[in-house]
Enzyme design. Structure first.
Site, PDB file in Angstrom:
ATOM      1  N   HIS A  36     -11.718   4.193  18.259  1.00 35.29           N
ATOM      2  CA  HIS A  36     -10.957   2.938  19.096  1.00 35.29           C
ATOM      3  C   HIS A  36     -11.654   2.443  20.327  1.00 35.29           C
ATOM      4  O   HIS A  36     -11.716   1.458  20.813  1.00 35.29           O
ATOM      5  CB  HIS A  36      -9.656   3.464  19.218  1.00 35.29           C
ATOM      6  N   ASP A  82      -0.425  -7.900  11.655  1.00 32.24           N
ATOM      7  CA  ASP A  82      -0.679  -6.796  10.588  1.00 32.24           C
ATOM      8  C   ASP A  82       0.344  -7.147   9.236  1.00 32.24           C
ATOM      9  O   ASP A  82       1.756  -7.535   9.577  1.00 32.24           O
ATOM     10  CB  ASP A  82      -0.204  -5.508  11.082  1.00 32.24           C
ATOM     11  N   GLN A 118       0.835  -1.230   0.240  1.00 32.40           N
ATOM     12  CA  GLN A 118       0.144  -0.169   0.011  1.00 32.40           C
ATOM     13  C   GLN A 118       0.910   1.445  -0.057  1.00 32.40           C
ATOM     14  O   GLN A 118       2.076   1.256   0.107  1.00 32.40           O
ATOM     15  CB  GLN A 118      -0.817  -0.005   1.158  1.00 32.40           C
ATOM     16  N   ASP A 176      -1.440   0.608  13.380  1.00 28.44           N
ATOM     17  CA  ASP A 176      -1.229   1.845  14.087  1.00 28.44           C
ATOM     18  C   ASP A 176      -1.090   1.850  15.640  1.00 28.44           C
ATOM     19  O   ASP A 176      -0.663   2.874  16.075  1.00 28.44           O
ATOM     20  CB  ASP A 176      -2.392   2.620  13.692  1.00 28.44           C
ATOM     21  N   ASP A 232      -9.532  -5.304  13.233  1.00 27.65           N
ATOM     22  CA  ASP A 232      -9.286  -3.684  12.867  1.00 27.65           C
ATOM     23  C   ASP A 232      -8.668  -3.599  11.435  1.00 27.65           C
ATOM     24  O   ASP A 232      -7.419  -3.102  11.350  1.00 27.65           O
ATOM     25  CB  ASP A 232      -8.630  -3.045  13.696  1.00 27.65           C
ATOM     26  N   ASP A 282      -0.107 -12.119   6.791  1.00 25.38           N
ATOM     27  CA  ASP A 282      -1.281 -12.191   6.267  1.00 25.38           C
ATOM     28  C   ASP A 282      -2.184 -12.658   7.359  1.00 25.38           C
ATOM     29  O   ASP A 282      -2.025 -13.916   7.991  1.00 25.38           O
ATOM     30  CB  ASP A 282      -1.500 -12.866   5.118  1.00 25.38           C
ATOM     31  N   ALA A 283      -3.211 -12.186   7.900  1.00 22.86           N
ATOM     32  CA  ALA A 283      -3.929 -12.344   8.865  1.00 22.86           C
ATOM     33  C   ALA A 283      -4.516 -13.950   8.466  1.00 22.86           C
ATOM     34  O   ALA A 283      -4.786 -14.963   9.482  1.00 22.86           O
ATOM     35  CB  ALA A 283      -5.207 -11.685   9.158  1.00 22.86           C
TER      36      ALA A 283
END
Length: 536
Positions: free
Chosen positions: A296, A347, A266, A327, A399, A381-382
């Site tokens: 959050h 993540d 990204q 984040d 999230d 990768d989740a």
């Protein structure tokens, strides 16, 4: 120029030209597809239409190549290399600027794709005609050209996503490939034209030889001037690529860009206005420091307070899994609970987690959560990580970015939620951010239905976040229905018992709609998402 240039011996430089030509041709196609998916979303649709249009244009170019006279083949090949290098090399910069300032972005995009595809389609047929100067067997000619054509395609298909795009970005990658095309034109003009001039004078009178040499000299001089002009323009583009892309981003984001970087996954951009920071991933707003606490707090505290209440006597320590949340903001909220023993944060993007673990301003914002001894950051990768691991957790917080394209919608699919359920304890809870029930109702309720068919008892809720509007979340429980906490032990900026009660009540304009669950095969969620936000 007569047909005598066919007697030229095949040169290794010409073989290398085929390799580079193929690499550049595929690169422009990939850059156009990636850029379209970045700014328009729905990567499958963008890549499918770009590739289809590009291949169609290449077919047109291949057909047009037959109209090039034999005595002009070498000259036209050089001219085409200059053109495709210049247009293709500056295409990404032009498209970024067009997206920011012009309302006809799609028209410009497909016009460029057709133009570049047509020129690229002419290259290989002309190269084959140059190779044919040896009068070699047809099967040998085709074999040699196509072998290096496919090798070039393989090379760029590996280099582009792994090296070029993440390290250089789309704009500078396009310019570098354009420079390669112009270099092919340059060495072809330098290496072959003197031989052509010499051989085309064989058997001619002295006067005719002088005239032929003069003609060749003029043509070669014009070609070299064009090559030099194109090279100067491309080098200028290479120097100012970041600045020009920055101008387009400045126009799009309407706030000064204070940080930007590319990763293999990204483009990450941070803007600042009036002391408030905003994070964008591929042009989509992820949060604003003005109101991220609302998002959050709403995401984390309903399930964490409930788990803290219910396990305080039976299980003093909680294991938490966060999928996404690079984040560190969700981790910041989870760490407020003393009962939390450990957080595993998965993540995909190491650039993301590294930035939020090292940037002083964002470390202050996330309370340095990513560097906490209680937090383990895993860059993976989740979906694949869940497949490969057997640990179970008391809370799973999902999230992730919105399901705007298929690689993300996979993480909102029925198989994904089955794996999430397998990683929850019997009394555990999960929560997922689920887009907006107001602006994207089909997407929101599709996620809810997907969770239900995956075996969860679901409890949807929503919260108002000014940067996004009404935003939705869904709690999933593997066994018993979730009831919102009556009160919160921790002091918060947004969440109170009364606000919490309102979050779990849906007004008439946000009631459920009839939708299908999101399966891995069909991925209906992407279509819902595009339709929802197109109608907004």
């Amino acid at each position: 120029m007569n047909l005598s240039f066919k007697r030229l011996q095949t040169d290794s430089l010409l073989v290398l030209s085929v390799f580079i030509v193929a690499s550049c041709g595929l690169a422009y196609e990939l850059i156009a597809g990636a850029l379209a998916s970045y700014v328009l979303g729905d990567s499958v649709l963008q890549f499918s239409t770009i590739i289809g249009t590009y291949l169609f244009a290449m077919g047109i170019g291949s057909h047009l190549s037959k109209y090039v006279p034999e005595d002009k083949v070498l000259q036209r090949f050089i001219e085409i290399e200059v053109l495709v290098g210049l247009i293709g090399g500056l295409s990404a910069i032009g498209l970024f600027l067009a997206f920011a300032w012009l309302p006809t972005f799609k028209t410009i995009l497909y016009a460029l794709v057709v133009c570049i595809g047509t020129l690229v389609g002419m290259e290989i047929p002309l190269v084959m005609r140059i190779f044919n100067s040896q009068k070699q067997a047809f099967h040998e000619l085709v074999s040699r050209v196509l072998t290096f054509d496919y090798l070039g395609a393989l090379a760029v298909s590996l280099l582009f996503p792994l090296v070029m795009a993440p390290m250089l970005g789309l704009a500078r990658s396009a310019v570098l490939f354009g420079i390669l095309n112009v270099l092919v034109a340059g060495w072809t003009a330098w290496h072959f034209y003197p031989k052509v001039a010499l051989m085309d004078t064989e058997g001619l009178s002295v006067d005719e030889q002088q005239q032929q040499r003069a003609n060749h000299s003029k043509i070669r001089s014009r070609l070299i001037v064009r090559i030099l002009v194109a090279m100067v323009l491309l080098l200028t583009g290479l120097i100012f690529a970041d600045r020009l892309v920055g101008l387009s981003e400045q126009k799009l984001f309407k706030a000064p860009v204070v940080f930007s970087t590319n990763s293999p996954y990204q483009r990450l951009i941070v803007t600042e206005k009036s002391g408030h920071l905003q994070l964008f991933l591929n042009g989509n707003l992820q949060f604003s420091t003005r109101d991220e606490y609302r998002y959050h707090e709403a995401l984390v505290h309903p399930i964490m307070q409930k788990l803290s209440d219910s396990t305080r006597a039976t299980k003093p320590k909680l294991e938490v899994l966060i999928l996404g949340g690079g984040d560190g903001m969700a981790a910041r909220e989870v760490l407020k609970y003393k009962a939390v023993d450990h957080i595993t944060l998965v993540d995909l993007d190491p650039e993301m987690t590294q930035f939020f673990a090292e940037s002083s301003r964002f470390k202050k914002l996330n309370n340095d959560s990513l560097n906490s001894s209680k937090v383990s950051v895993v860059n993976a990768d989740a979906y694949k990580w869940l497949e490969a691991n057997n640990e179970v957790y008391d809370a799973i917080i999902i999230d992730l970015p919105d399901p705007s394209h298929y690689s993300l919608a996979k993480l909102y699919s029925e198989p994904m939620y089955h794996m999430v359920k397998d990683h929850l304890t019997a009394e555990g809870l999960m929560v997922v951010q689920a887009t907006s029930p107001y602006y994207a109702p089909k997407s929101f309720w599709s996620i809810d239905k997907t969770l239900q068919v995956s075996g969860f008892k679901t409890t949807p809720y929503h919260a108002y976040v000014p940067s996004f509007g009404e935003w939705g979340f869904i709690v999933g429980s593997p066994n018993t229905s979730f009831t919102p906490p009556a009160q919160y032990d921790l002091p918060m900026r947004f969440l109170t018992p009364s606000v919490s009660r309102e979050m779990f009540t849906f007004p008439p304009d946000m009631q459920p709609v009839e939708v299908e669950p999101n399966t891995l095969d069909k991925q209906i969620l992407v279509h819902y998402y595009v339709q929802d936000w197109s109608d907004e």
